[in-house]
Design an enzyme around this catalytic site. Structure first.
Site, PDB file in Angstrom:
ATOM      1  N   VAL A 118       0.357   0.692   4.776  1.00 14.39           N
ATOM      2  CA  VAL A 118      -0.903   0.099   4.315  1.00 14.39           C
ATOM      3  C   VAL A 118      -0.928  -1.398   4.615  1.00 14.39           C
ATOM      4  O   VAL A 118      -1.932  -1.929   5.100  1.00 14.39           O
ATOM      5  CB  VAL A 118      -1.137   0.367   2.813  1.00 14.39           C
ATOM      6  CG1 VAL A 118      -2.398  -0.327   2.327  1.00 14.39           C
ATOM      7  CG2 VAL A 118      -1.234   1.864   2.545  1.00 14.39           C
ATOM      8  N   CYS A 119       0.173  -2.086   4.361  1.00 14.09           N
ATOM      9  CA  CYS A 119       0.237  -3.528   4.617  1.00 14.09           C
ATOM     10  C   CYS A 119       0.117  -3.825   6.108  1.00 14.09           C
ATOM     11  O   CYS A 119      -0.561  -4.776   6.510  1.00 14.09           O
ATOM     12  CB  CYS A 119       1.533  -4.119   4.075  1.00 14.09           C
ATOM     13  SG  CYS A 119       1.745  -3.911   2.297  1.00 14.09           S
ATOM     14  N   ALA A 120       0.769  -3.011   6.930  1.00 19.59           N
ATOM     15  CA  ALA A 120       0.689  -3.197   8.375  1.00 19.59           C
ATOM     16  C   ALA A 120      -0.739  -2.986   8.863  1.00 19.59           C
ATOM     17  O   ALA A 120      -1.249  -3.767   9.677  1.00 19.59           O
ATOM     18  CB  ALA A 120       1.650  -2.240   9.081  1.00 19.59           C
TER      19      ALA A 120
END
Length: 175
Positions: A58-60
């Protein structure tokens, strides 16, 4: 103290929650090249994306999406902040082709996490940052979204609306 969720389970955050209209706390973080990135300074507009780790899907995805959208934010400096080591952040940016935004690590003193109230204080992600978006204009907090579920993306449409929409020419309002 704020509370967010990780996979549906409540997680307490440590630090002082900053609110829209308040002075933005000034903090110095480490860039991927170990130089200093200052958050909260007057004289510019910064979009701060707080994420647990760039090494999560999700962060990527969030970093890649904002890397594409930087130009639509009217000259704002976009900075992704996490607890990742600067070297890992540099490798991530190189591998993913992230060139339009900055990455900054709060690993040294966890000062950003505490001063912005996004430091996870318990559970499996303790010591990492919660997912949040802050816009700092002229040293003041102008926009804030503390994402309720850490595993979900922030509401990019709300941020686009804050900047006047996402038109083809960067939200300038000419259309």
């Amino acid at each position: 103290m704020s509370i967010v969720n990780f996979k549906g389970n409540p997680v307490k955050l440590k630090g002082n929650s900053v609110e829209v209209g308040a002075d933005a706390p000034k903090v110095n973080l480490k860039a991927k090249d170990l130089s200093v990135i200052e958050i909260g300074a007057a004289g510019k507009t910064q979009i701060i994306l707080s994420v647990p780790s760039l090494d999560t899907p999700v962060c990527a995805t969030e970093a890649r999406e904002f890397n594409k959208k930087v130009a639509s934010y009217n000259g704002a400096e976009v900075i992704v902040v996490s607890m990742d080591l600067p070297f890992a952040m540099g490798r991530f940016c190189s591998t993913e082709g992230i060139e339009n935004l900055s990455v900054a690590s709060d690993f040294v003193a966890k000062e950003f996490g505490e001063k912005y109230g996004v430091l996870i204080n318990e559970g499996a992600l303790e010591g990492l940052l919660a997912r949040a978006v802050f816009v700092i204009k002229e040293g003041k907090v102008a926009y804030k979204e503390l994402v309720n579920e850490i595993t979900e993306m922030p509401d990019i449409a709300k941020l686009d609306a804050f900047f006047g929409g996402s038109s083809c020419c960067g939200g300038c309002g000419c259309h």
